[in-house]
Scaffold this motif. Structure first.
Motif, PDB file in Angstrom:
ATOM      1  N   LEU A 546     -45.205   7.366   7.487  1.00  0.00           N
ATOM      2  CA  LEU A 546     -44.253   7.260   8.504  1.00  0.00           C
ATOM      3  C   LEU A 546     -42.847   6.690   8.098  1.00  0.00           C
ATOM      4  O   LEU A 546     -41.714   7.356   8.423  1.00  0.00           O
ATOM      5  N   SER A 547     -42.829   5.708   7.193  1.00  0.00           N
ATOM      6  CA  SER A 547     -41.802   5.167   6.628  1.00  0.00           C
ATOM      7  C   SER A 547     -41.062   6.204   5.748  1.00  0.00           C
ATOM      8  O   SER A 547     -39.892   6.334   5.768  1.00  0.00           O
ATOM      9  N   TYR A 548     -41.889   7.019   5.062  1.00  0.00           N
ATOM     10  CA  TYR A 548     -41.280   7.921   4.082  1.00  0.00           C
ATOM     11  C   TYR A 548     -40.650   9.054   4.928  1.00  0.00           C
ATOM     12  O   TYR A 548     -39.746   9.558   4.682  1.00  0.00           O
ATOM     13  N   LEU A 549     -41.267   9.568   6.184  1.00  0.00           N
ATOM     14  CA  LEU A 549     -40.764  10.468   6.954  1.00  0.00           C
ATOM     15  C   LEU A 549     -39.487  10.216   7.657  1.00  0.00           C
ATOM     16  O   LEU A 549     -38.420  10.907   7.691  1.00  0.00           O
ATOM     17  N   VAL A 550     -39.423   8.747   8.047  1.00  0.00           N
ATOM     18  CA  VAL A 550     -38.027   8.411   8.569  1.00  0.00           C
ATOM     19  C   VAL A 550     -36.996   8.513   7.659  1.00  0.00           C
ATOM     20  O   VAL A 550     -36.025   8.883   7.755  1.00  0.00           O
ATOM     21  N   ASP A 551     -37.286   7.785   6.334  1.00  0.00           N
ATOM     22  CA  ASP A 551     -36.223   7.751   5.356  1.00  0.00           C
ATOM     23  C   ASP A 551     -35.979   9.284   4.719  1.00  0.00           C
ATOM     24  O   ASP A 551     -34.684   9.726   4.778  1.00  0.00           O
ATOM     25  N   ASP A 552     -36.759   9.933   4.712  1.00  0.00           N
ATOM     26  CA  ASP A 552     -36.564  11.548   4.184  1.00  0.00           C
ATOM     27  C   ASP A 552     -35.816  12.401   5.335  1.00  0.00           C
ATOM     28  O   ASP A 552     -34.620  12.883   4.940  1.00  0.00           O
ATOM     29  N   VAL A 553     -36.021  12.166   6.471  1.00  0.00           N
ATOM     30  CA  VAL A 553     -35.094  12.909   7.611  1.00  0.00           C
ATOM     31  C   VAL A 553     -33.796  12.206   7.711  1.00  0.00           C
ATOM     32  O   VAL A 553     -32.873  13.066   7.733  1.00  0.00           O
ATOM     33  N   ALA A 554     -33.591  10.848   7.343  1.00  0.00           N
ATOM     34  CA  ALA A 554     -32.250  10.248   7.671  1.00  0.00           C
ATOM     35  C   ALA A 554     -31.710  10.779   6.464  1.00  0.00           C
ATOM     36  O   ALA A 554     -30.272  10.477   6.488  1.00  0.00           O
ATOM     37  N   ARG A 555     -32.130  10.842   5.260  1.00  0.00           N
ATOM     38  CA  ARG A 555     -31.584  10.976   3.923  1.00  0.00           C
ATOM     39  C   ARG A 555     -30.748  12.472   4.176  1.00  0.00           C
ATOM     40  O   ARG A 555     -29.628  12.729   3.397  1.00  0.00           O
ATOM     41  N   ARG A 556     -31.512  13.543   4.774  1.00  0.00           N
ATOM     42  CA  ARG A 556     -30.815  14.762   4.930  1.00  0.00           C
ATOM     43  C   ARG A 556     -30.166  14.833   6.103  1.00  0.00           C
ATOM     44  O   ARG A 556     -29.264  15.924   6.214  1.00  0.00           O
ATOM     45  N   HIS A 557     -30.369  13.965   7.126  1.00  0.00           N
ATOM     46  CA  HIS A 557     -29.530  13.874   8.296  1.00  0.00           C
ATOM     47  C   HIS A 557     -27.917  13.730   7.994  1.00  0.00           C
ATOM     48  O   HIS A 557     -27.666  12.742   7.493  1.00  0.00           O
TER      49      HIS A 557
END
Length: 758
Positions: A546-557
C-alpha cells in the motif's frame, strides 16, 4: 369527558359542560373544527354537525363505534341508551365506553333516556344503515315489533323463501328481479320472492328491484345489527420472536439505510441529475442512482423520496436535484438522530414511493419526486399500521392479511383496494427503514408513535442498539482495509476519498487502487498526508504494497501536464511524450509534437485528460500560469432549505399550545355572546360617546375586570371583543384580547362602545 354528570338536552349546552381538557380533546380528535376557529361554542356546535365535518369524523371511527351510531339511525329519535344497547348487542361496559367516546366527539348528546345524534348522520350512513332496509308497516303484520308474527309468516312462505330473505338480511337488502311491482297474492305467488311479497315480507322498490323491510331484517338477525364477532377487533397473531433480537435486527438495518442516504446525496452533490420538464426524476437517473447504491429501483425511490420529504434534497437554481443546506446539518448528527429524522419524515409524508413506475389515468408512468405521488390518506394509514404492530404482543410479526383485517376493523369507511395496497407497502417500507425487524415492531419503531416527541424518543430508544463508532481500520497486504464497525463520520469520508467501498455491513471493506489514490491526489491531498492518515488510523502496520502504491501514483501524478491549446501536453521528460505518441491507441486524439517537451491535441483538455487516463497515463490539467488544476469533489447545494413536505391536514395532531389557545378563544367568544346586551348582535354593541367608552375602559383598568368592547378595524368591519385593559396612553389602548389569546393595541378613536362583562 365533560365534568358535569348531568346531560344537557342540546349540543351547545353539552359543549358548555365540557371542561377545558374535554374541549381540547375535541379539537385534537376533530382538527377540522379549528379551521377557521369558531367564534363561540354555539358556532362550534353548529359546525360539528355539518356533513363535511361529520364525514371526516366518521372516517376515523372503528366498526364498533359506527355500529352504535347506526343503531341511533335505525331507532326512533330520541333513543334511550337501553334500546341502543339491545340493538347493538354489546355488553353494558362496551356500550358505555363507546357512548363516552362519541359524546367526547360531539356525536351524541342528551340524557340517557333521550339521546340525540346529528340529523345529517342518517344521510352519511347511507340509505341502508347496517345493511337494513327502510322501515315499513308490513301491511297485515300488525305491530312491526311482533317477532312471533314475522316468524310465522316466514314459516308459511317456506324454506326457499326464508333462504332468500336471509341473504337479503345479511345486506344489502335490495334484490334485482323482473316485474318486481307486479300484483301478487298468496294464492297466485309461485316463486320464493313472490311468496315473500304476498305476505308483506318483501316490498317492491320499483319495477326491477325489491327491498327487505327493516323489521324483517332485524328479526332474521336475532334483533341485533351485527353478529358479536364483527364488533370485536381481530386478534393480531403471528410468528413470535425474542424482542431483543427484533431490536438488534432492526438496528442493523438503520445503519445501512443511513449510509445509503448519505451516499446518494453525496453522489447527487457531485453530479446532480436534472429535473424533468414536467417535474420529477427521469427513469434513467433513477436507474443510475439505484445501480450506484447497489439496490433495486423501488428501494432507491424509497430512499430519495424520504430524503425529499425530510427536506434534504430539493431543486437547485440550475433545475437539477441537489442536497440542501439541511443535509449538512443532518450529517453533523449522530446516527440515531439521522435515522430518526428520516423515519419521522417517512411516517408523516403524504408521498407514496411505491407508486413510482406505475401508470396514471393517461397511461403515463409516474416519476419519482413528482407531485403525482402524493396521497392524503398515506400518513394516517402508516401510523395505523404501526399502531397495529404496537397492539400485538412484543416480538410478534403478524402477516399482511392480519394487519389489513385489523386496519379494516379500525377504519371501515376508509378501506379501499388502494388502502389495502398501502398497508402492504407500509409493512415493506417499515422493514426497509428498520422500523420493524423480522416483521415485528422494534422498540425504536414503537417510540415513533409518541406524538410530538416521537423523533427524539425513537433516537433515544435506538441508541443502545447501535455499535460505537470506531476510529481505526485494519489494513491488509491485498490493498484492502477492513472497518470493524461503523467509522467516525470524518474518518469514513476521508477513507472514501482514497479507497472504494467493496462491501457494507457489520464490517466495511475498502479497496485501494491506482484510480482511488489518484482521486485523493486530485482533490489536493499530498502523498505525505495520505501516509499520515493511514498510519494514524490503522490498527496494524501499514502494508508495504500500500505504501508503494501511494508513492508510485504520487511520483507520476502531475509529471505529465495538460493545458488548453485547444489542448496540449507538456513534460520535462521527452521519453514519456515519445511513449504517448508511439501508442497506437492515442491516434484518435490528434496529437502533434511542436517541441521536444510539448504536444498539442485537437481534443478539449478535459476530454484529453480522461482519454489518456483511460489508457493508463496520469496527466493532470494545469492553469494558464502552470499551476496544477486540482479536481476536488463538487459539493453542490441549493441556496436554501425548503420546508418539509407538507402533511395533510388532520394527519398530525395539533400541538398542545395550539389546542389550549383554541379553547381560550372559543371560551372568550362564548362569554362575549353570553354577556351581550339583550337585542344586540355581533358588531352591534350600543354605540356610546367616545369619552363614555374611555371612562368604562379606565374603570375596568382600575378595577381589573373585563370589558365587552365594540371596535371598527382598518377595513371597516365591526368587531366585538372581550378585553382586559392593561394601559391607556396617547390615544391607544393596550389590552389582553381573549379571542386572540394575546395582548394587542387598539386605537381609542375606533372604539364604538364599551360595557362591563357580567
Amino acid at each position: 369527558m365533560p365534568r358535569s354528570t348531568s346531560r344537557p338536552a342540546t349540543l351547545p349546552e353539552t359543549l358548555r359542560g365540557f371542561d377545558d381538557d374535554a374541549l381540547a380533546e375535541l379539537f385534537r380528535a376533530r382538527p377540522d373544527l379549528m379551521t377557521p376557529l369558531p367564534s363561540d361554542l354555539a358556532q362550534l356546535a353548529s359546525r360539528s354537525t355539518t356533513r363535511s365535518s361529520l364525514a371526516r369524523t366518521l372516517d376515523q371511527l372503528d366498526r364498533r363505534a359506527l355500529a352504535v351510531l347506526e343503531a341511533f339511525v335505525v331507532l326512533p329519535r330520541p333513543a334511550a341508551e337501553t334500546a341502543v344497547r339491545a340493538l347493538a348487542g354489546l355488553p353494558d361496559a362496551r356500550v358505555k365506553e363507546t357512548l363516552a367516546q362519541l359524546r367526547g366527539l360531539a356525536l351524541v348528546w342528551g340524557p340517557r333516556d333521550a339521546l340525540e345524534v346529528p340529523v345529517a348522520l342518517a344521510d352519511l350512513l347511507g340509505p341502508y344503515p347496517a345493511g337494513l332496509g327502510p322501515p315499513t308497516e308490513l301491511g297485515d303484520l300488525g305491530d312491526p315489533a311482533d317477532d312471533g308474527r314475522i316468524a310465522a309468516l316466514l314459516a308459511e312462505a317456506g324454506p326457499e323463501a326464508r333462504a332468500v330473505a336471509e341473504r337479503l338480511a345479511a345486506g344489502p337488502p335490495v334484490g334485482i328481479v323482473t316485474a318486481a311491482d307486479r300484483p301478487v297474492t298468496v294464492e297466485t305467488a309461485r316463486t320464493p320472492v313472490e311468496r315473500l311479497r304476498a305476505r308483506g315480507l318483501l316490498t317492491a322498490a320499483d319495477a326491477r328491484s325489491v327491498v327487505l323491510p327493516r323489521e324483517v331484517g332485524l328479526h332474521l338477525r336475532g334483533g341485533r345489527l351485527y353478529p358479536a364477532e364483527q364488533l370485536t377487533p381481530p386478534t393480531l397473531e403471528g410468528t413470535t420472536r425474542d424482542p431483543a433480537l427484533v431490536d438488534r435486527t432492526a438496528a442493523g438495518t438503520t445503519l445501512e439505510v443511513v449510509r445509503q442516504v448519505e451516499q446518494l446525496l453525496d453522489t447527487w452533490g457531485a453530479d446532480p441529475p436534472s429535473v424533468l420538464r414536467a417535474g420529477g426524476l427521469g427513469v434513467r437517473d433513477l436507474r443510475r442512482t439505484a445501480a450506484g447504491l447497489g439496490v433495486s429501483e423501488p428501494s432507491a425511490a424509497l430512499l430519495l423520496e424520504t430524503a425529499f420529504a425530510a427536506g434534504l434534497v430539493a431543486v437547485g437554481e440550475d433545475d437539477s436535484w441537489l442536497p440542501t443546506p439541511a443535509y449538512d446539518t443532518w450529517l453533523a448528527l449522530d446516527t440515531e438522530h439521522r435515522w430518526a429524522r428520516l423515519a419521522t419524515a417517512w411516517l408523516d409524508s403524504p408521498r407514496v414511493p411505491a407508486l413510482v413506475g406505475s401508470r396514471d389515468e393517461r397511461d403515463r408512468p409516474r416519476q419519482a419526486l413528482s407531485a403525482e405521488l402524493e396521497r392524503s390518506v398515506a400518513p394516517g394509514i402508516r401510523r395505523l399500521v404501526l399502531a397495529a404492530l404496537a397492539d400485538a404482543d412484543a416480538g410478534t410479526a403478524p402477516s399482511a392479511e392480519v394487519v389489513v383485517a385489523w386496519v379494516r376493523w379500525r377504519r371501515p369507511r376508509r378501506m379501499t383496494a388502494f388502502v389495502e395496497q398501502l398497508v402492504a407497502w407500509t409493512l415493506e417500507e417499515a422493514s426497509a427503514w428498520g422500523v420493524t425487524g423480522l416483521g415485528a415492531l422494534a422498540g425504536h419503531g414503537r417510540a415513533l408513535l409518541s406524538g410530538a416527541a416521537g423523533e427524539e424518543a425513537a433516537a433515544a430508544e435506538l441508541s443502545p442498539h447501535l455499535p460505537e463508532p470506531v476510529d481505526h481500520v485494519l489494513l491488509q497486504a491485498d490493498l484492502t482495509a477492513v472497518a470493524p464497525g461503523p467509522l467516525r463520520p470524518d474518518l469514513a469520508r476521508s477513507l472514501a476519498a482514497m479507497a472504494d467501498a467493496e462491501s457494507h455491513g457489520g464490517a466495511t471493506v475498502y479497496r485501494f487502487t491506482e484510480t482511488s489514490v489518484r482521486r485523493a491526489l486530485d482533490a489536493g491531498r499530498t502523498a505525505a498526508e495520505l501516509h499520515e492518515l493511514l498510519a494514524h488510523h490503522s490498527a496494524t502496520p501499514v502494508p508495504q504494497p500500500l505504501s508503494y502504491l501511494v508513492d508510485d501514483v504520487a511520483r507520476r501524478h502531475g509529471h505529465l501536464r495538460a493545458g488548453s491549446a485547444t489542448a496540449y501536453l507538456r513534460c520535462d521528460d521527452p521519453a514519456l511524450l515519445d511513449s504517448v505518441l508511439a501508442d497506437r491507441r492515442t491516434a484518435a486524439l490528434g496529437l502533434r509534437r511542436i517541441a521536444p517537451t510539448v504536444v498539442v491535441a485537437r481534443q478539449p483538455v478535459r476530454a484529453l485528460v480522461d482519454e489518456l487516463r483511460a489508457l493508463g497515463f496520469s496527466p493532470v490539467p494545469e492553469t494558464a500560469d502552470g499551476a496544477l488544476m486540482l479536481s476536488e469533489t463538487r459539493v453542490g447545494r441549493t441556496t436554501e432549505t425548503p420546508q418539509r413536505t407538507p402533511v395533510t391536514a388532520g394527519s398530525r395532531t395539533p400541538e398542545p399550545e395550539v389546542l389550549a389557545a383554541a379553547v381560550r378563544a372559543v371560551r372568550a367568544g362564548d362569554r362575549a355572546r353570553a354577556s351581550r346586551p339583550a337585542g344586540a348582535t355581533v358588531g352591534q354593541l350600543r354605540r356610546t360617546p367616545s369619552g363614555e367608552a374611555v371612562d368604562v375602559l379606565r374603570a375596568a383598568l382600575a378595577g381589573g375586570w373585563s370589558v365587552w368592547m365594540g371596535y371598527v378595524d382598518q377595513q371597516g368591519g365591526a368587531l366585538d371583543r372581550i378585553v382586559d385593559p392593561v394601559r391607556i396612553d396617547g390615544g391607544w389602548l393596550t389590552a389582553y384580547d381573549h379571542a386572540a389569546g394575546e395582548a394587542r393595541t387598539f386605537a381609542l378613536h375606533r372604539v364604538t362602545g364599551a360595557a362591563p362583562v357580567d
